[in-house]
Design a protein around this motif. Sequence first.
Motif, PDB file in Angstrom:
ATOM      1  N   ARG A 138       0.829  -1.200   0.000  1.00 31.42           N
ATOM      2  CA  ARG A 138       0.000   0.000   0.000  1.00 31.42           C
ATOM      3  C   ARG A 138       0.866   1.254   0.000  1.00 31.42           C
ATOM      4  NH1 ARG A 138      -4.783   1.509   4.319  1.00 31.42           N
ATOM      5  NH2 ARG A 138      -5.638  -0.483   3.608  1.00 31.42           N
ATOM      6  N   ASP A 279      -8.008  -0.247  11.386  1.00 32.30           N
ATOM      7  CA  ASP A 279      -7.591  -0.428  10.000  1.00 32.30           C
ATOM      8  C   ASP A 279      -6.963   0.869   9.494  1.00 32.30           C
ATOM      9  OD1 ASP A 279      -7.178  -1.412   7.493  1.00 32.30           O
ATOM     10  OD2 ASP A 279      -9.277  -1.247   6.851  1.00 32.30           O
ATOM     11  N   GLU A 281      -3.558   3.346   7.972  1.00 36.81           N
ATOM     12  CA  GLU A 281      -2.438   3.382   7.037  1.00 36.81           C
ATOM     13  C   GLU A 281      -1.167   3.166   7.861  1.00 36.81           C
ATOM     14  OE1 GLU A 281      -2.272   3.997   3.748  1.00 36.81           O
ATOM     15  OE2 GLU A 281      -4.259   4.786   3.229  1.00 36.81           O
ATOM     16  N   THR A 282      -0.346   2.289   7.558  1.00 39.59           N
ATOM     17  CA  THR A 282      -0.380   1.141   6.675  1.00 39.59           C
ATOM     18  C   THR A 282       0.025  -0.071   7.491  1.00 39.59           C
ATOM     19  OG1 THR A 282       1.946   1.547   6.115  1.00 39.59           O
ATOM     20  CG2 THR A 282       0.313   2.477   4.618  1.00 39.59           C
ATOM     21  N   ASP A 285      -3.772  -4.279   7.358  1.00 41.70           N
ATOM     22  CA  ASP A 285      -4.524  -5.049   6.371  1.00 41.70           C
ATOM     23  C   ASP A 285      -3.644  -5.983   5.554  1.00 41.70           C
ATOM     24  OD1 ASP A 285      -3.246  -3.114   4.840  1.00 41.70           O
ATOM     25  OD2 ASP A 285      -4.973  -2.736   3.551  1.00 41.70           O
ATOM     26  N   GLU A 286      -2.306  -5.897   5.714  1.00 41.99           N
ATOM     27  CA  GLU A 286      -1.400  -6.844   5.066  1.00 41.99           C
ATOM     28  C   GLU A 286      -0.906  -7.902   6.055  1.00 41.99           C
ATOM     29  OE1 GLU A 286       1.489  -5.048   2.339  1.00 41.99           O
ATOM     30  OE2 GLU A 286       0.199  -3.280   2.197  1.00 41.99           O
ATOM     31  N   MET A 289      -6.036 -11.017   8.376  1.00 47.26           N
ATOM     32  CA  MET A 289      -7.119 -11.410   7.473  1.00 47.26           C
ATOM     33  C   MET A 289      -8.411 -11.242   8.267  1.00 47.26           C
ATOM     34  SD  MET A 289      -5.375 -14.816   5.760  1.00 47.26           S
ATOM     35  CE  MET A 289      -6.725 -15.048   4.591  1.00 47.26           C
ATOM     36  N   ASP A 290      -9.166 -10.206   7.941  1.00 48.72           N
ATOM     37  CA  ASP A 290     -10.337  -9.841   8.730  1.00 48.72           C
ATOM     38  C   ASP A 290     -11.347 -10.990   8.793  1.00 48.72           C
ATOM     39  OD1 ASP A 290     -11.876  -7.955  10.240  1.00 48.72           O
ATOM     40  OD2 ASP A 290     -13.162  -7.682   8.486  1.00 48.72           O
ATOM     41  N   TYR A 295      -9.537  -9.083  13.668  1.00 45.14           N
ATOM     42  CA  TYR A 295     -10.511  -8.098  13.205  1.00 45.14           C
ATOM     43  C   TYR A 295      -9.821  -6.788  12.852  1.00 45.14           C
ATOM     44  CZ  TYR A 295     -14.434 -10.975  14.856  1.00 45.14           C
ATOM     45  OH  TYR A 295     -15.353 -11.986  15.031  1.00 45.14           O
ATOM     46  N   LEU A 296     -10.197  -6.235  11.695  1.00 49.98           N
ATOM     47  CA  LEU A 296      -9.810  -4.885  11.319  1.00 49.98           C
ATOM     48  C   LEU A 296     -10.988  -3.974  11.635  1.00 49.98           C
ATOM     49  CD1 LEU A 296      -8.150  -5.671   7.867  1.00 49.98           C
ATOM     50  CD2 LEU A 296      -6.959  -4.876   9.929  1.00 49.98           C
ATOM     51  N   ARG A 299     -11.123   2.756  11.468  1.00 55.47           N
ATOM     52  CA  ARG A 299     -10.112   3.495  12.218  1.00 55.47           C
ATOM     53  C   ARG A 299     -10.713   4.391  13.293  1.00 55.47           C
ATOM     54  NH1 ARG A 299      -6.869   6.401   7.568  1.00 55.47           N
ATOM     55  NH2 ARG A 299      -7.153   4.330   6.713  1.00 55.47           N
TER      56      ARG A 299
END
Length: 349
Positions: A138, A279, A281-282, A285-286, A289-290, A295-296, A299
């Motif tokens: 990202r 969730d 930056e950055t 999410d890498e 796995m939600d 859990y993401l 924000r």
Amino acid sequence: MLNICFIGHFTAGGTECATFLVANGLSDKYNVSILNTCDRAPSFNLDPSVKFDYLKTGCMPKRIIYLRKYLRENKIDVLITVEAMTGVLSILAAKTTRCKHVVWEHANFYQNQGSRWIQKIRQIELYIADAYVVLTERDKNNFINNFKIKTNLEQIYNIANQQSDHMYNMNSKTIISVGHLRKVKNFVVIPDVAKRVFAKHPDWNWEIYGDTKGDQYQLIKNKIDEFGLQNHVLFRGRCTEMDTAYQQASIYVMTSLQEGLPMVLLEAKSQKLPLVSFDIETGPDEIIMDGVNGYLVPRYDIKIMAEKICELIENPSLRKLFSDNSGHGLELFSQEVALKKWSALLNSI
């Protein structure tokens, strides 16, 4: 054999840990040294073959001169600048000694590292450095979309420990968070989340690992006292046995405002903990796995973060499933993959 030098402001924490792991891993192929721009001793283990030294103190022009002398005396072939702001020191020194220069970003595009000049510094480095390394896909896209790039822009994940063979502790009732008590880590919202969680689950607790220094500690403590959470939200200070701390916990929670690539999530992931993170930056999410291994959370949404934690507390089988799935994607952060990319980059320049 190439002489490689990492230069950075190493004060413990994720950046130092990530740098030392790469330095150790490269030390069997290259002559590796680390130059600290402050006078703090190493906080993590270094391979005996890795030389550790300190840059002399002084005004900026003198420090640049000291760095040039170090590079020449040690016949450094490649200087790796850890964090873009350190480039203020290293750009001129590297160019005037003709050693190759790599900038290794440890923040993300949106983080200013305490300077309003950071984007100008990054732009200069993206013009004249021999390579520029970012931590996530990202962020690589962020750089491509916002800068004019004339150097080799690479994405290389930090190295994470591969999955531990210990059994996930189903009996633990401890939530854990780890990091410097700095504003960017946003630990100040932990009491706000905790009061919602512990209103339903008073037999649980939340442990915070990190230095108890500075104004953030007092802000967090004031909230803990205000909400009557003294027996639930606990400061544990620095810990040299973090693997044990992770293994004694049940859930890892990250509240950061911003990250580059959060090593704490990778550490917790390798120790089989279910993860909950904003969730941002950055990075998250890498790593997460939600709905699969964590859990993401939208924000900075305190309410939803509390709900997701409660969901895990109330469903032991879900915690176990997330723990069983914690290894998904961890291979991307393996030493083998990272060192292969670093070696290819170093050899190419």
